[in-house]
Design an enzyme around this catalytic site. Structure first.
Site, PDB file in Angstrom:
ATOM      1  N   LYS A  51       0.845  -1.193   0.000  1.00 39.85           N
ATOM      2  CA  LYS A  51       0.000   0.000   0.000  1.00 39.85           C
ATOM      3  C   LYS A  51       0.878   1.239   0.000  1.00 39.85           C
ATOM      4  O   LYS A  51       1.722   1.413   0.878  1.00 39.85           O
ATOM      5  CB  LYS A  51      -0.922   0.045   1.210  1.00 39.85           C
ATOM      6  CG  LYS A  51      -1.948   1.182   1.119  1.00 39.85           C
ATOM      7  CD  LYS A  51      -2.427   1.644   2.470  1.00 39.85           C
ATOM      8  CE  LYS A  51      -1.399   2.572   3.076  1.00 39.85           C
ATOM      9  NZ  LYS A  51      -1.927   3.835   3.589  1.00 39.85           N
ATOM     10  N   ASP A  87      -3.333   4.240  -2.251  1.00 35.44           N
ATOM     11  CA  ASP A  87      -4.298   4.767  -1.282  1.00 35.44           C
ATOM     12  C   ASP A  87      -4.231   6.298  -1.304  1.00 35.44           C
ATOM     13  O   ASP A  87      -3.706   6.929  -0.388  1.00 35.44           O
ATOM     14  CB  ASP A  87      -3.966   4.220   0.107  1.00 35.44           C
ATOM     15  CG  ASP A  87      -4.997   4.601   1.148  1.00 35.44           C
ATOM     16  OD1 ASP A  87      -6.151   4.898   0.760  1.00 35.44           O
ATOM     17  OD2 ASP A  87      -4.657   4.622   2.343  1.00 35.44           O
ATOM     18  N   LYS A 104      -7.026   8.309  -1.861  1.00 35.45           N
ATOM     19  CA  LYS A 104      -8.267   8.872  -1.289  1.00 35.45           C
ATOM     20  C   LYS A 104      -8.768  10.084  -2.070  1.00 35.45           C
ATOM     21  O   LYS A 104      -9.010  11.159  -1.515  1.00 35.45           O
ATOM     22  CB  LYS A 104      -8.068   9.235   0.191  1.00 35.45           C
ATOM     23  CG  LYS A 104      -7.705   8.063   1.092  1.00 35.45           C
ATOM     24  CD  LYS A 104      -7.583   8.515   2.546  1.00 35.45           C
ATOM     25  CE  LYS A 104      -7.334   7.343   3.481  1.00 35.45           C
ATOM     26  NZ  LYS A 104      -5.951   6.797   3.339  1.00 35.45           N
ATOM     27  N   ASP A 149     -12.968  15.018  -4.769  1.00 37.02           N
ATOM     28  CA  ASP A 149     -13.081  16.303  -5.459  1.00 37.02           C
ATOM     29  C   ASP A 149     -14.332  16.221  -6.336  1.00 37.02           C
ATOM     30  O   ASP A 149     -15.111  15.268  -6.227  1.00 37.02           O
ATOM     31  CB  ASP A 149     -11.817  16.561  -6.291  1.00 37.02           C
ATOM     32  CG  ASP A 149     -11.478  18.048  -6.405  1.00 37.02           C
ATOM     33  OD1 ASP A 149     -12.390  18.822  -6.771  1.00 37.02           O
ATOM     34  OD2 ASP A 149     -10.328  18.422  -6.127  1.00 37.02           O
ATOM     35  N   THR A 185     -10.144   5.128  10.325  1.00 39.92           N
ATOM     36  CA  THR A 185     -10.015   4.386  11.578  1.00 39.92           C
ATOM     37  C   THR A 185      -9.443   5.228  12.708  1.00 39.92           C
ATOM     38  O   THR A 185      -9.392   4.781  13.848  1.00 39.92           O
ATOM     39  CB  THR A 185      -9.121   3.140  11.372  1.00 39.92           C
ATOM     40  OG1 THR A 185      -7.906   3.527  10.736  1.00 39.92           O
ATOM     41  CG2 THR A 185      -9.832   2.107  10.513  1.00 39.92           C
ATOM     42  N   ARG A 223       2.819   0.158  10.636  1.00 43.17           N
ATOM     43  CA  ARG A 223       3.784   0.298  11.717  1.00 43.17           C
ATOM     44  C   ARG A 223       4.108  -0.979  12.483  1.00 43.17           C
ATOM     45  O   ARG A 223       5.266  -1.161  12.882  1.00 43.17           O
ATOM     46  CB  ARG A 223       3.313   1.414  12.667  1.00 43.17           C
ATOM     47  CG  ARG A 223       3.551   2.803  12.100  1.00 43.17           C
ATOM     48  CD  ARG A 223       2.829   3.881  12.876  1.00 43.17           C
ATOM     49  NE  ARG A 223       1.401   3.918  12.553  1.00 43.17           N
ATOM     50  CZ  ARG A 223       0.570   4.825  13.031  1.00 43.17           C
ATOM     51  NH1 ARG A 223       0.978   5.755  13.861  1.00 43.17           N
ATOM     52  NH2 ARG A 223      -0.708   4.811  12.668  1.00 43.17           N
TER      53      ARG A 223
END
Length: 224
Positions: free
Chosen positions: A32, A59, A61, A64, A115, A205
């Protein structure tokens, strides 16, 4: 998909990112690349990562007006992504145009509720009700727009799958047992998300910042 884990490779420098990916690629199913990576390296960086041979999830996002998002979707064709995200809150017309402009074989999935947000955060933005209610509402909109699926937390994916049985569901904000949650608020374990119907598990992470990333990736893979 044999391994649903996509490593969130959001790192500001490309060489360390490539080095990490080479180490753990045997224990993940894809990569990703988000805003941090794409703003730093653009399409050239995506191609560099693609040389490793794993599917790419962009990713970005997009959010618009429909015409702008359609143009952006066409612009990323050269990156040959397997998955691209748009924001469901951009509305049905935007999502329809995004899907129409996507390359053949590229899955377009709609981000529902980040999230990092909980009910209090949503209320402050003018969205009332539980995160699950908001996710379900946006998932229905994404389905009506003809998208392939949605991005949601592991706390909602089971309910979304009940309503959208053939959907494609991306779940971020995952934390193995014993991991800190950081800036994430609606978290579950990778195993729980997979059991509840996640198609892709986005993990960053817990692998990228682990003392031993290979051991961390292998341990997560073993739970699935």
């Amino acid at each position: 998909m044999s391994n649903p884990v996509y490593l969130a490779l959001d790192m500001p420098q490309i060489e360390p990112a490539k080095a990490l990916l080479e180490k753990v690629k045997a224990h993940i199913g894809g990569v990703k690349l988000g805003l941090e990576f794409f703003c730093a390296h653009g399409s050239h960086g995506v191609h560099e990562i693609a040389h490793v041979g794993l599917p790419i999830f962009l990713d970005l996002k997009f959010h618009d007006i429909p015409n702008t998002v359609a143009g952006a979707m066409q612009a990323v064709h050269l990156c040959e992504p397997a998955i691209v995200t748009v924001h469901a809150s951009g509305g049905r017309a935007m999502m329809e145009d995004a899907k129409a402009a996507a390359a053949e074989g590229c899955k377009v999935v709609a981000v529902t509720t980040l999230t990092s947000l909980d009910a209090n955060d949503l209320t402050r933005t003018g969205v009332y009700g539980s995160p699950e209610t908001h996710v379900m509402r946006l998932a229905e909109l994404a389905h009506d727009a003809g998208l392939d699926g949605v991005v949601c937390s592991g706390q909602e994916v089971g309910q979304v799958r009940k309503q959208w049985k053939d959907g494609f569901f991306v779940v971020p904000g995952l934390r193995p047992n014993g991991s800190g949650t950081g800036d994430q608020k609606r978290v579950v374990t990778p195993r729980s998300a997979r059991d509840n119907g996640a198609s892709v598990l986005v993990i960053g992470r817990p692998i990228s910042r682990a003392e031993d990333p290979v051991a961390a990736a292998r341990a997560i893979e073993a739970t699935l």
